[in-house]
Scaffold this motif. Structure first.
Motif, PDB file in Angstrom:
ATOM      1  N   SER A 159       0.822  -1.223   0.000  1.00 21.14           N
ATOM      2  CA  SER A 159       0.000   0.000   0.000  1.00 21.14           C
ATOM      3  C   SER A 159       0.849   1.263   0.000  1.00 21.14           C
ATOM      4  O   SER A 159       0.585   2.218   0.733  1.00 21.14           O
ATOM      5  CB  SER A 159      -0.951   0.003   1.201  1.00 21.14           C
TER       6      SER A 159
ATOM      7  N   SER B 125      -7.482   0.130   1.787  1.00 23.37           N
ATOM      8  CA  SER B 125      -7.941  -0.439   0.524  1.00 23.37           C
ATOM      9  C   SER B 125      -9.267   0.201   0.147  1.00 23.37           C
ATOM     10  O   SER B 125      -9.893   0.908   0.944  1.00 23.37           O
ATOM     11  CB  SER B 125      -8.092  -1.958   0.630  1.00 23.37           C
ATOM     12  N   THR B 126      -9.679  -0.064  -1.075  1.00 23.45           N
ATOM     13  CA  THR B 126     -10.976   0.414  -1.540  1.00 23.45           C
ATOM     14  C   THR B 126     -12.092  -0.343  -0.824  1.00 23.45           C
ATOM     15  O   THR B 126     -11.870  -1.418  -0.265  1.00 23.45           O
ATOM     16  CB  THR B 126     -11.125   0.197  -3.043  1.00 23.45           C
TER      17      THR B 126
ATOM     18  N   ILE C  54      -4.731   0.498  -1.702  1.00 27.03           N
ATOM     19  CA  ILE C  54      -4.442   1.853  -2.169  1.00 27.03           C
ATOM     20  C   ILE C  54      -3.395   2.465  -1.239  1.00 27.03           C
ATOM     21  O   ILE C  54      -3.192   1.990  -0.126  1.00 27.03           O
ATOM     22  CB  ILE C  54      -5.704   2.745  -2.222  1.00 27.03           C
ATOM     23  N   SER C  55      -2.745   3.511  -1.711  1.00 27.31           N
ATOM     24  CA  SER C  55      -1.723   4.176  -0.910  1.00 27.31           C
ATOM     25  C   SER C  55      -2.351   5.250  -0.026  1.00 27.31           C
ATOM     26  O   SER C  55      -3.494   5.671  -0.229  1.00 27.31           O
ATOM     27  CB  SER C  55      -0.680   4.817  -1.823  1.00 27.31           C
TER      28      SER C  55
ATOM     29  N   GLU D 171      -3.495   8.175  -1.958  1.00 31.13           N
ATOM     30  CA  GLU D 171      -4.806   8.016  -2.603  1.00 31.13           C
ATOM     31  C   GLU D 171      -5.943   8.259  -1.607  1.00 31.13           C
ATOM     32  O   GLU D 171      -7.000   8.754  -1.983  1.00 31.13           O
ATOM     33  CB  GLU D 171      -4.914   6.613  -3.220  1.00 31.13           C
TER      34      GLU D 171
ATOM     35  N   GLU E 254      -8.868  11.106  -1.804  1.00 27.16           N
ATOM     36  CA  GLU E 254     -10.279  10.729  -1.667  1.00 27.16           C
ATOM     37  C   GLU E 254     -11.000  11.549  -0.605  1.00 27.16           C
ATOM     38  O   GLU E 254     -12.136  11.993  -0.814  1.00 27.16           O
ATOM     39  CB  GLU E 254     -10.374   9.243  -1.317  1.00 27.16           C
TER      40      GLU E 254
END
Length: 294
Positions: free
Chosen positions: A125, A147-148, A159-160, A163, A167
């Protein structure tokens, strides 16, 4: 999946939990939800045909215990445990929140999907890790590996942190990261005194209308976390566990006859696997809380 609960309307069913909206007359309240934990069990993004007796009660009672242990770190969503008799012990009345749109995961040890990512790239991640780690290695410091939130039946994707910032914005992203890691650390402080290692965990957060971040759903249960017996911990391979890894291991063994890559639903669990899985959940509850599960 839904039950007939007088005074409540079924709102949604997920993999394990069912949500009901309290009614005032015929009007649904917009500030509260009845959160009911079922005995369903999921693995590899499938809800299995088999159920694990008492699982919903174990998850609910363990979450309530952990909410108490974490109360000084973060508020939680619980309003009341006064619920309809049909769901007594496995349901709580909670605040309706604006849920964070990412899965918040923290890892203190390397295993599972994090291990697979590390073996491919040395990165989990977006976090670079030292060379030479193996399955079960303790990380130098716990890491945030979000994560998503995928729809039911689809895969969450790592996800990092950057990110997450994109979001939800930097201030909320930092809160999510810091609180997730703090919960893992507190959980491990408590679990280690009971001879248990908390390898990783996934937590859910929501926001009140005033922006306050609140811990929601479940916390530090065998469904959301990996618990390992400390006395058998040995890095270099899979660890014995108190969680549903037992189910995953059977499903991917020759005994199940199931091909994980087939896209087909897994087979029902044998009675022996169901009984052993229930025993694992109960053992986790009793070992962590020091209480007898009844």
């Amino acid at each position: 999946m839904s039950l007939d609960l007088p005074g409540y309307a079924h709102a949604y069913s997920g993999k394990v939990r069912d949500l009901y909206t309290p009614l005032v007359g015929d009007v649904a309240r917009d500030d509260q939800i009845l959160l009911v934990a079922s005995d369903r069990i999921s693995a590899y993004d499938f809800v299995l045909d088999s159920v694990i007796p008492d699982k919903g009660k174990v998850l609910t009672q363990l979450s309530l215990w952990w909410f108490e242990q974490l109360a000084d770190l973060v508020p939680n969503h619980v309003i009341s445990t006064d619920v309809p008799d049909a769901v007594a012990g496995r349901a709580v009345l909670v605040e309706r929140l604006e849920m964070a749109p990412v899965e918040c995961v923290a890892r203190g040890y390397l295993t599972g999907s994090g291990l697979a990512d590390y073996q491919r790239s040395g990165v989990v991640s977006g976090v670079s890790l030292p060379d030479g780690l193996v399955d079960g290695s303790r990380l130098p410091d716990p890491i945030f590996t979000p994560s998503t939130k995928a729809p039911l039946g689809e895969h969450d994707e790592p996800i990092s942190y950057d990110e997450v910032v994109a979001e939800v914005g930097a201030p909320l992203a930092q809160q999510l990261r810091d609180l997730t890691i703090a919960i893992l650390k507190r959980g491990n402080e408590i679990a280690e005194k009971r001879g248990i290692i908390l390898a990783d965990t996934k937590v859910e957060f929501g926001q009140r209308p005033d922006g306050t971040l609140v811990l929601a759903d479940e916390v530090l249960t065998p469904d959301s976390s990996r618990f390992w017996p400390a006395d058998s911990y040995a890095p270099g391979g899979p660890q014995p566990s108190y969680d549903k890894q037992f189910v995953r291991d059977w499903l991917t063994s020759p005994a199940s006859g199931w091909d994980k890559s087939s896209g087909e639903a897994p087979p029902p669990l044998p009675d022996e696997v169901v009984d052993k899985t229930r025993a694992k959940y109960v053992e986790a509850y009793e070992s962590l809380t020091g209480r007898r599960f009844d």
